[in-house]
Write a protein that holds these residues in place. Sequence first.
Motif, PDB file in Angstrom:
ATOM      1  N   LEU A  21       0.807  -1.214   0.000  1.00 16.40           N
ATOM      2  CA  LEU A  21       0.000   0.000   0.000  1.00 16.40           C
ATOM      3  C   LEU A  21       0.844   1.270   0.000  1.00 16.40           C
ATOM      4  CD1 LEU A  21      -2.728  -1.155   2.545  1.00 16.40           C
ATOM      5  CD2 LEU A  21      -3.066  -0.748   0.111  1.00 16.40           C
ATOM      6  N   GLY A  22       2.169   1.132   0.031  1.00 13.07           N
ATOM      7  CA  GLY A  22       3.028   2.310   0.046  1.00 13.07           C
ATOM      8  C   GLY A  22       3.136   2.962   1.406  1.00 13.07           C
ATOM      9  N   ILE A  23       2.813   2.233   2.473  1.00 14.99           N
ATOM     10  CA  ILE A  23       2.907   2.776   3.832  1.00 14.99           C
ATOM     11  C   ILE A  23       4.367   3.046   4.162  1.00 14.99           C
ATOM     12  CG2 ILE A  23       2.493   2.271   6.273  1.00 14.99           C
ATOM     13  CD1 ILE A  23       0.189   0.444   5.363  1.00 14.99           C
ATOM     14  N   TRP A  24       4.665   4.215   4.722  1.00 14.31           N
ATOM     15  CA  TRP A  24       6.048   4.540   5.051  1.00 14.31           C
ATOM     16  C   TRP A  24       6.128   5.193   6.426  1.00 14.31           C
ATOM     17  CZ3 TRP A  24       7.296   9.709   5.842  1.00 14.31           C
ATOM     18  CH2 TRP A  24       6.414  10.657   5.322  1.00 14.31           C
ATOM     19  N   GLY A  25       7.316   5.049   7.016  1.00 12.04           N
ATOM     20  CA  GLY A  25       7.546   5.624   8.333  1.00 12.04           C
ATOM     21  C   GLY A  25       7.932   4.552   9.340  1.00 12.04           C
ATOM     22  N   PRO A  26       8.412   4.947  10.510  1.00 12.30           N
ATOM     23  CA  PRO A  26       8.751   3.974  11.553  1.00 12.30           C
ATOM     24  C   PRO A  26       7.496   3.426  12.223  1.00 12.30           C
ATOM     25  CG  PRO A  26       9.131   6.204  12.344  1.00 12.30           C
ATOM     26  CD  PRO A  26       8.738   6.340  10.908  1.00 12.30           C
ATOM     27  N   LEU A  27       7.510   2.157  12.537  1.00 14.27           N
ATOM     28  CA  LEU A  27       6.354   1.526  13.166  1.00 14.27           C
ATOM     29  C   LEU A  27       6.167   2.101  14.567  1.00 14.27           C
ATOM     30  CD1 LEU A  27       4.359  -0.684  12.281  1.00 14.27           C
ATOM     31  CD2 LEU A  27       5.736  -2.324  13.546  1.00 14.27           C
ATOM     32  N   PRO A  28       5.004   2.679  14.882  1.00 18.91           N
ATOM     33  CA  PRO A  28       4.818   3.334  16.186  1.00 18.91           C
ATOM     34  C   PRO A  28       4.645   2.328  17.323  1.00 18.91           C
ATOM     35  CG  PRO A  28       2.800   3.462  14.888  1.00 18.91           C
ATOM     36  CD  PRO A  28       3.835   2.848  13.997  1.00 18.91           C
ATOM     37  N   SER A  29       4.982   2.763  18.526  1.00 15.49           N
ATOM     38  CA  SER A  29       4.890   1.893  19.703  1.00 15.49           C
ATOM     39  C   SER A  29       3.455   1.561  20.068  1.00 15.49           C
ATOM     40  CB  SER A  29       5.584   2.562  20.893  1.00 15.49           C
ATOM     41  OG  SER A  29       4.983   3.824  21.177  1.00 15.49           O
ATOM     42  N   LYS A  30       2.494   2.353  19.599  1.00 16.25           N
ATOM     43  CA  LYS A  30       1.090   2.098  19.929  1.00 16.25           C
ATOM     44  C   LYS A  30       0.564   0.813  19.286  1.00 16.25           C
ATOM     45  CE  LYS A  30       0.093   6.092  18.405  1.00 16.25           C
ATOM     46  NZ  LYS A  30      -0.573   7.372  18.043  1.00 16.25           N
ATOM     47  N   ILE A  31       1.443   0.117  18.558  1.00 16.51           N
ATOM     48  CA  ILE A  31       1.048  -1.186  18.020  1.00 16.51           C
ATOM     49  C   ILE A  31       0.689  -2.156  19.135  1.00 16.51           C
ATOM     50  CG2 ILE A  31       3.372  -2.176  17.988  1.00 16.51           C
ATOM     51  CD1 ILE A  31       2.713  -3.400  15.288  1.00 16.51           C
ATOM     52  N   ILE A  67      12.184  -1.851  14.888  1.00 16.10           N
ATOM     53  CA  ILE A  67      10.868  -2.274  15.356  1.00 16.10           C
ATOM     54  C   ILE A  67      10.772  -1.982  16.851  1.00 16.10           C
ATOM     55  CG2 ILE A  67       9.306  -4.243  15.632  1.00 16.10           C
ATOM     56  CD1 ILE A  67       9.685  -3.331  12.767  1.00 16.10           C
ATOM     57  N   PRO A  68       9.707  -1.318  17.312  1.00 20.30           N
ATOM     58  CA  PRO A  68       9.597  -0.989  18.737  1.00 20.30           C
ATOM     59  C   PRO A  68       9.498  -2.240  19.601  1.00 20.30           C
ATOM     60  CG  PRO A  68       7.528  -0.548  17.609  1.00 20.30           C
ATOM     61  CD  PRO A  68       8.530  -0.854  16.545  1.00 20.30           C
ATOM     62  N   SER A  69      10.072  -2.168  20.781  1.00 19.02           N
ATOM     63  CA  SER A  69      10.047  -3.319  21.703  1.00 19.02           C
ATOM     64  C   SER A  69       8.634  -3.665  22.137  1.00 19.02           C
ATOM     65  CB  SER A  69      10.908  -3.005  22.931  1.00 19.02           C
ATOM     66  OG  SER A  69      10.420  -1.845  23.597  1.00 19.02           O
ATOM     67  N   HIS A  70       7.707  -2.735  21.958  1.00 18.50           N
ATOM     68  CA  HIS A  70       6.322  -2.970  22.380  1.00 18.50           C
ATOM     69  C   HIS A  70       5.666  -4.105  21.610  1.00 18.50           C
ATOM     70  CE1 HIS A  70       7.369   1.164  23.433  1.00 18.50           C
ATOM     71  NE2 HIS A  70       6.468   1.113  24.383  1.00 18.50           N
ATOM     72  N   ILE A  71       6.261  -4.488  20.488  1.00 14.71           N
ATOM     73  CA  ILE A  71       5.664  -5.587  19.724  1.00 14.71           C
ATOM     74  C   ILE A  71       5.705  -6.895  20.513  1.00 14.71           C
ATOM     75  CG2 ILE A  71       7.714  -6.453  18.502  1.00 14.71           C
ATOM     76  CD1 ILE A  71       5.989  -6.420  15.940  1.00 14.71           C
ATOM     77  N   SER A  72       6.595  -6.965  21.484  1.00  8.70           N
ATOM     78  CA  SER A  72       6.710  -8.173  22.312  1.00  8.70           C
ATOM     79  C   SER A  72       5.526  -8.347  23.255  1.00  8.70           C
ATOM     80  CB  SER A  72       8.005  -8.117  23.134  1.00  8.70           C
ATOM     81  OG  SER A  72       9.128  -8.015  22.298  1.00  8.70           O
ATOM     82  N   SER A  73       4.691  -7.325  23.359  1.00  6.04           N
ATOM     83  CA  SER A  73       3.531  -7.424  24.251  1.00  6.04           C
ATOM     84  C   SER A  73       2.316  -8.033  23.573  1.00  6.04           C
ATOM     85  CB  SER A  73       3.176  -6.034  24.785  1.00  6.04           C
ATOM     86  OG  SER A  73       2.780  -5.174  23.731  1.00  6.04           O
ATOM     87  N   LEU A  74       2.422  -8.346  22.285  1.00  7.39           N
ATOM     88  CA  LEU A  74       1.289  -8.944  21.564  1.00  7.39           C
ATOM     89  C   LEU A  74       1.252 -10.452  21.846  1.00  7.39           C
ATOM     90  CD1 LEU A  74       1.649  -7.066  18.147  1.00  7.39           C
ATOM     91  CD2 LEU A  74       0.219  -6.458  20.103  1.00  7.39           C
ATOM     92  N   LYS A  75       0.791 -10.804  23.009  1.00 10.07           N
ATOM     93  CA  LYS A  75       0.882 -12.187  23.491  1.00 10.07           C
ATOM     94  C   LYS A  75       0.061 -13.172  22.671  1.00 10.07           C
ATOM     95  CE  LYS A  75       3.450 -10.846  26.934  1.00 10.07           C
ATOM     96  NZ  LYS A  75       4.898 -11.132  26.934  1.00 10.07           N
ATOM     97  N   THR A  76      -0.977 -12.689  21.977  1.00  4.20           N
ATOM     98  CA  THR A  76      -1.836 -13.598  21.203  1.00  4.20           C
ATOM     99  C   THR A  76      -1.351 -13.784  19.774  1.00  4.20           C
ATOM    100  OG1 THR A  76      -3.276 -11.736  20.618  1.00  4.20           O
ATOM    101  CG2 THR A  76      -3.868 -13.007  22.582  1.00  4.20           C
ATOM    102  N   LEU A  77      -0.247 -13.127  19.402  1.00  6.93           N
ATOM    103  CA  LEU A  77       0.217 -13.132  18.014  1.00  6.93           C
ATOM    104  C   LEU A  77       0.681 -14.529  17.589  1.00  6.93           C
ATOM    105  CD1 LEU A  77       0.421 -10.894  15.871  1.00  6.93           C
ATOM    106  CD2 LEU A  77       2.855 -10.718  16.424  1.00  6.93           C
ATOM    107  N   LYS A  78       0.173 -15.000  16.446  1.00  3.91           N
ATOM    108  CA  LYS A  78       0.551 -16.299  15.896  1.00  3.91           C
ATOM    109  C   LYS A  78       1.363 -16.166  14.598  1.00  3.91           C
ATOM    110  CE  LYS A  78      -3.487 -18.703  17.783  1.00  3.91           C
ATOM    111  NZ  LYS A  78      -4.696 -19.514  17.465  1.00  3.91           N
ATOM    112  N   SER A  79       1.154 -15.080  13.868  1.00  2.00           N
ATOM    113  CA  SER A  79       1.852 -14.890  12.597  1.00  2.00           C
ATOM    114  C   SER A  79       2.286 -13.437  12.473  1.00  2.00           C
ATOM    115  CB  SER A  79       0.940 -15.275  11.422  1.00  2.00           C
ATOM    116  OG  SER A  79       1.580 -15.052  10.189  1.00  2.00           O
ATOM    117  N   LEU A  80       3.579 -13.218  12.190  1.00  2.00           N
ATOM    118  CA  LEU A  80       4.129 -11.882  12.037  1.00  2.00           C
ATOM    119  C   LEU A  80       4.914 -11.817  10.731  1.00  2.00           C
ATOM    120  CD1 LEU A  80       4.748  -9.040  13.108  1.00  2.00           C
ATOM    121  CD2 LEU A  80       6.692 -10.016  14.352  1.00  2.00           C
ATOM    122  N   ASN A  81       4.494 -10.940   9.834  1.00  2.00           N
ATOM    123  CA  ASN A  81       5.136 -10.796   8.521  1.00  2.00           C
ATOM    124  C   ASN A  81       5.469  -9.322   8.284  1.00  2.00           C
ATOM    125  OD1 ASN A  81       5.950 -10.772   5.857  1.00  2.00           O
ATOM    126  ND2 ASN A  81       4.346 -12.138   5.141  1.00  2.00           N
TER     127      ASN A  81
END
Length: 743
Positions: A136-146, A166-180
Amino acid sequence: MKSLNFWVCFSFCLGSLILVGFIPRSNAQINSAESRILFQLQKYFEYPNVLQSWGKWTDFCFLPPSSSVTIVCSNGHITELTVIGNKTSPSHSSTSLKDGKFVVSQQTLSKKFSIDSLFTVLTKLTSLKKLSLVSLGIWGPLPSKISRFHALELLNISSNFIYGEIPSHISSLKTLKSLNLADNLITGKFPDLSTLQDLQELDLSNNQIGPKFPSLGTNLVSIILRNNSLRSQIPSQIKNLNQLQRFDASANNLIGPLPSFVFSIPALWYLNLAENQLTGELPKSTICGKRLWFVDISRNLLVGQLPSCIGTESYKYRKVLSVWNCLSGSRFQHPVSFCQREALAVIPPAKQIAGTQKSSGIKFGMIFGIIGGTILFAGTLVSLIWLIYKRKHSGNAENHIKYDKSVGGKLSTRPSPIVDSKYGPKSMRMPNLGLPSYQSFTLEEVEEATNHFDQVNLIEEGSQGQLYRGLLQSGSAVLIRCIKVKDKHSSKTLKQHMEAISQLRHQNLVCVLGHCVVTYKERHQGSTIFVVFEHVTNGSLREHLTDWRRKDRLKWPQRMTISMGIAKGVQFLHTGMVPGVFGNEIKIENVLLDESLTPKVSNYRIPLPYKVVTSNDQNAKNSSNPDKDDIYNLGVILLELLTGRQITSDKQVEELKLELERSLAESASALQHAVDLSMRGTYAYQSIKTAVELALNCLSNEPSRRPPMEDVVWHLQYSIQAQQTWTSSGNLALHSGNQGLNK
């Protein structure tokens, strides 16, 4: 009076209950707040083509699913959002970070775009479980509010222009099964993912992540780290991933010894560690897992002999690529001195604690560099002398070969190689179709890809010779058809056939990637032609229609798009070549679907003079209307797409024809019950009616009454346009409308 009041009250209550029964349930539509969020997203994405049809009356929970947009609702909330655009990814464009600053281009969203604002809106979808925003042409750093996605199970924002760490906050997504996060511009170290114990799929390929290997959870099934900046040893934690099936860390800078435990991971079937700087010798006692099928350790700095489980004795059980190491007993290797020298060069320098140590280190490095340069020069000189000697004596050697390998140059890894072949085009490029360049292969490459035509790789032996599965040195899966042609053919005639084969390239055909010709000196032996095809591994259309999980994706819009793709592929065979290719095996099991559900026709007839004419070839030649036979077979595929029923006999075809003819003559509701019930609510009446009429005409018992290929494509296009008009109007129920085209 009391009796009258009772009946009045009873009637009022009964009417209220009936009205309540007609009120949509919570899972039938989303709340107005989430509808507004979707319109906001449409604005943030700057109204791409795939979202332009959204309007005031769009009911998002009943959008027909497609390969570009999918919205799933549950209990009044959006649980899945997929939007796939057509922007070019960083690996296919020149857009990049310049002097630390991102450069906006036509392949990205505009300068006014804000990724922070985008995710502020996205995280308001509190029930979201699956989020895919691709190309989609999305650009910029991934925000911590993820981290606000508390229920997210799948996150796919691949093929965009996301940069920074990648912000360290991504580690809080405990239900995540697939990350691409593949194919972005992500740099630096990756957060600790060991806390994500539900994570099964991880794809970080085509970024600049490094230098440390990321910490991972123990339940991963697939790890794709290809083409990054990792510069570390393979961590021991990998051996604890008992569910790991696919591990690809190729094209990095991994150093240190190649640990033998990676081969024995019990569930692993695909291992790719090519193009790194792994050193040392694998122990002879190395054990391979029973499921291990593909191994690529090429272009490293390995020495010694391969252990038996991936050595020369393993070719019957698995495909192993090990070229351009320094291995003994293997082909296409560097001399041992090369790996020893390079291994010293890649060892990270030790920290110096004294000025004298630093000075001596510099002196030693200078001395070692001089010695290494001398050795390299001497090695180059010896190689040059050997090549001159080999060329001088090559003429004498050719007299002892029984056949002539007219196969052109070696397969190149460059984006646009020049093919130089006696029986093939100098250059065959089709950039508009996005197809790979046509290649000329050597017999050695074909033999290596098929493990010397091992019976394990033999798929079938039919009307067009033997068909083998294979793997090229690049790791690309291919199919190779081995065809023996008639003798007494001049080189000019054979060249004409090769030129015809090189034209068999269309986005709706299983594409021909190249060929290899072996012409034997003895005239009675004729020639053997190896035709190399792309390998589409996502299953056939028949498999998708019979597997309920896959079938759920094939609503009417998808089936129409697939039908059009098949028709265009057959039309190309008929009219896109001179002479046309008719009498093909157009069957539903020979229609393959790639990951985007694009259909590719396989097993079509290859225009070659076969040495042995089989029954199928004889039938094709005896048919006075081979083009109309292809039309009939298209009609059978349409019939199966319309009814959802598996057709295995001519009797079933006639029965379903009669059923559709009766329902078409009766009413719209009768036709609704005749077609596949799993498509209900996803089609316009005019669209389905046009397709039914077309299928019946294609299945006419009189070949002359079957429509020409151009008419088939035209009517399919008309059906698609009718469907698009109906969808954009926001309708959900079946339209009875006009009766459309008459037969």
